[in-house]
Design a protein around this motif. Structure first.
Motif, short mmCIF file in Angstrom:
data_model
loop_
_atom_site.label_atom_id
_atom_site.label_comp_id
_atom_site.label_asym_id
_atom_site.label_seq_id
_atom_site.Cartn_x
_atom_site.Cartn_y
_atom_site.Cartn_z
N THR A 142 0.83 -1.20 0.00
CA THR A 142 0.00 0.00 0.00
C THR A 142 0.87 1.25 0.00
O THR A 142 0.58 2.23 -0.69
CB THR A 142 -0.92 0.00 1.25
N ASN A 145 2.19 1.76 -3.40
CA ASN A 145 1.10 2.17 -4.27
C ASN A 145 0.75 3.65 -4.08
O ASN A 145 0.60 4.40 -5.04
CB ASN A 145 -0.12 1.29 -3.97
N ARG A 146 0.63 4.08 -2.81
CA ARG A 146 0.24 5.47 -2.52
C ARG A 146 1.39 6.45 -2.83
O ARG A 146 1.15 7.64 -3.02
CB ARG A 146 -0.20 5.63 -1.06
N ASN A 162 0.75 6.59 -6.76
CA ASN A 162 -0.54 7.22 -7.06
C ASN A 162 -1.18 7.76 -5.79
O ASN A 162 -1.99 7.07 -5.19
CB ASN A 162 -1.53 6.21 -7.68
N PRO A 163 -0.83 8.96 -5.37
CA PRO A 163 -1.46 9.49 -4.17
C PRO A 163 -2.95 9.72 -4.42
O PRO A 163 -3.32 10.21 -5.49
CB PRO A 163 -0.75 10.83 -3.94
N GLY A 164 -3.76 9.33 -3.46
CA GLY A 164 -5.20 9.53 -3.61
C GLY A 164 -5.71 10.45 -2.52
O GLY A 164 -4.93 11.24 -1.96
N ASP A 177 -7.51 9.13 0.06
CA ASP A 177 -7.88 8.25 1.19
C ASP A 177 -7.00 8.53 2.40
O ASP A 177 -6.03 9.30 2.34
CB ASP A 177 -7.75 6.78 0.75
N ASN A 180 -4.89 6.63 4.04
CA ASN A 180 -3.50 6.19 3.93
C ASN A 180 -2.63 7.21 3.19
O ASN A 180 -1.52 7.50 3.61
CB ASN A 180 -3.43 4.85 3.20
N SER A 181 -3.17 7.78 2.11
CA SER A 181 -2.42 8.79 1.37
C SER A 181 -2.16 9.99 2.26
O SER A 181 -1.06 10.56 2.25
CB SER A 181 -3.19 9.27 0.14
N TRP A 183 1.54 11.15 3.02
CA TRP A 183 2.04 12.39 2.43
C TRP A 183 2.01 13.60 3.36
O TRP A 183 2.89 14.45 3.27
CB TRP A 183 1.31 12.72 1.13
#
Lengths: 329, 259
Positions: free
Chosen positions: A33, A36-37, A40-42, A44, A46-47, A51
């Motif tokens: 995860t 992945n983040r 591709n920061p989103g 959600d 977790n992002s 960040w």
């Protein structure tokens, strides 16, 4: 050859420690995860954690770790003294006085940015005073610089104690700051460090070769074409600059700048080009891991990172020292 | 061609005058030895000519140009200095240390070229320290340390070598070894300025000698002209018996026993 291997390993460890640290904390995030983040920061949770909460703190820890280690390596070479650390030029006590003064004058309560600003001014101004005193007292000889640094430090510490005594109730805030922590990290700090420390470290790295003859003593350095006084002042100012900035953003963190350069020298020898290169990444990784431990240790209150750096690092260092007992005569 | 020309230089530490009006020239292919008692200013003179210290009066010209017009790096490509001791503190290898002789030639963004490595290798070979190349500079003996420092000066590839007491603290075997090495360097046409303690060794190996006392040159010239009962008495304050060969060349000086 050994030095190239260590450099590659330390760069790998550096990236691994960042990814590990991003996933570790009050909320743990799985490795995949995190990756992945990162790509591709989103929007959600977790992002956000990765960040906004962890990344600036981790990067600040890495930059401070690298700065302190490089600065320590430079000071030890410049002064030919195994006990020299990034703070020998008076940066720590200067920063402490600046920080304490910002609280004493009440500016700290207007904006938290006053503390790092005052700390940095205190640190760098002290360095220049030490340079000036050692310059007029003995043409900037290294012993004079060391003694001037110690003298000025003790003098300023007395003022810090006085202010702390007068400050009374806010004693703990200053004390906690003095012990060192990355809890105040923000992207702004990271940007400032990136703009100032990274180029400074790069300059030190490029010029590092000139430190080799300096480590043999003044006469040898002159003979090998080194402009001793100029080199001494340049390294003194550059390493004080990155130390001052580090102290301003994270307080006074011991051990790293003193001992990591020794560990690197034990592993690959004292040649400064190699030493500085590896020190950057080992110092950065070490600080990132230490800070991860300090913020994961307890949910109620964080451990000051300085405690973690020393408790883990010193036994490792002593072990290496015993193994290589000829390392420093 | 005159490589070094020194005229009427003076230097003091605080109020104490150490060098008080010294003049001399140094030519290619000679070993100019400076002899004198402790505190006579020998080491200070080396430091002045090497640009480590700044003279207060007089002129020093290196290859016709004022020494102060050179940058440190430029000077280090013409003059190398072999200091009398080395206390490294750090664990450099012998090879690391000899390699530093090439530093005046490489810039911040350069690395050693094949040619640099070749010069380093040959310098270590010429001084017989190749087999020590990977040893720590702290594990080698006094004689080996001197040879290593001379190797570094050779790697520096300068026309002028200044040596500050390269043979003190060495037993006689190593003294001869080092001086033979220096004689070999002289034969390549380089100029060597050297300070020494041992008068007998100096007579044997120096092409010219200068006796110095209290910061002044007492006399300078070929060893046979400079060394006599009188000059030894004036400079060192002792009475010595000088033994000469059949052809008048000095062989040895024996200090007279006082009691």
């Amino acid at each position: 050859m050994k030095s190239r291997i260590l450099l590659v390993i330390s760069i790998i460890i550096f990236f691994l420690s960042i990814i590990f640290s991003l996933g570790t904390g009050a909320v743990s995030i799985p490795f995949t995860t995190v990756l992945n983040r990162l790509i591709n920061p989103g929007n959600d949770v977790n992002s956000l954690i990765i960040w906004q909460l962890r990344m600036p703190r981790i990067l600040l820890a890495a930059l401070v770790g690298a700065s302190l280690t490089v600065s320590g390596a430079v000071m030890q070479g410049l002064f030919r003294n195994p006990l020299a650390d990034p703070y020998v030029t008076g940066t720590a006590s200067g920063a402490a006085l600046g920080a304490t003064l910002s609280m004493f004058l009440g500016l700290f309560y207007l904006s938290i940015f006053f503390l790092p600003l005052f700390a940095f001014i205190g640190a760098f101004a002290t360095t220049l005073v030490v340079l000036f005193i050692s310059g007029i007292s003995g043409s900037a000889k290294s012993e004079n610089m060391l003694l001037a640094g110690i003298g000025v430090s003790i003098f300023l510490s007395a003022f810090v104690s006085l202010l702390l005594y007068l400050l009374g109730k806010d004693l703990l805030t200053v004390f906690y700051w003095l012990m060192g922590s990355f809890s105040g990290a923000s992207w702004v700090y990271v940007y400032i460090m990136l703009i100032v420390s990274v180029p400074t470290i790069a300059i030190i790295g490029v010029m590092a070769m000139d430190l080799d003859p300096m480590m043999l003593g003044e006469d040898h350095a002159y003979s090998l074409g080194i402009d001793v006084k100029k080199i001494r002042i340049i390294f003194f100012v550059l390493s004080s600059l990155i130390t001052g900035l580090s102290v301003a953003f994270s307080g006074i963190i011991g051990f790293v700048g003193l001992v990591i350069p020794h560990i690197v020298r034990i592993l690959i020898g004292p040649k400064n080009r190699h030493l500085i290169a590896s020190s950057i990444f080992i110092g950065a990784s070490y600080m990132v891991i230490a800070d991860t431990i300090s913020r994961s240790f307890s949910i109620i209150m964080e451990l000051p990172v300085g405690i973690v750096t020393s408790m883990i690092g010193v036994p490792v260092f002593l072990f290496l020292l015993v193994k290589q007992r000829n390392y420093w005569r | 061609m005159i490589l070094i020309s020194v005229r009427d230089i003076e230097f003091s530490y605080g109020s104490k005058k150490i060098i008080d009006g010294i003049s001399f020239d140094l030519m290619p292919g000679e070993i100019l030895g400076f002899l004198g008692p402790n505190g006579s200013g020998k080491t200070t003179l080396i430091k002045l000519v090497g640009g480590i210290l700044k003279k207060e009066r007089g002129t020093i010209r290196i290859k016709g140009r004022d020494i102060e017009k050179y940058s440190r790096r430029e000077l280090a490509r013409i003059v190398s200095i072999v200091p009398s001791d080395l206390e490294p503190g750090f664990d450099f290898t012998v090879q690391d240390l000899v390699a530093m002789g090439r530093y005046p030639y490489i810039g911040f963004f350069d690395s050693f070229t094949q040619r640099d490595y070749e010069i380093i290798r040959r310098s270590m070979e010429a001084t017989g320290v190749s087999h020590l190349s990977m040893n720590s500079v702290r594990e080698i003996s006094g004689g080996e340390k001197q040879r290593m420092l001379i190797a570094r000066a050779l790697a520096q590839d300068t026309e002028i070598l200044l040596m500050d007491e390269p043979t003190s603290n060495l037993d006689i075997k190593y003294q001869v070894e080092i001086l033979e090495l220096i004689e070999g360097i002289r034969r390549t046409g380089r100029a060597i300025m050297i300070t020494m303690h041992d008068v007998n060794m100096a007579i044997r190996y120096c092409t010219r000698l200068a006796l110095i006392s209290k910061g002044k040159i007492y006399s300078i010239g070929p060893p046979d002209n400079v060394i006599n009962e009188n000059s030894i008495n004036m400079v060192y304050g002792i009475n010595g018996k000088i033994i000469r060969n059949g052809d008048g060349k000095i062989v040895y000086i024996i200090p007279e026993k006082i009691q």
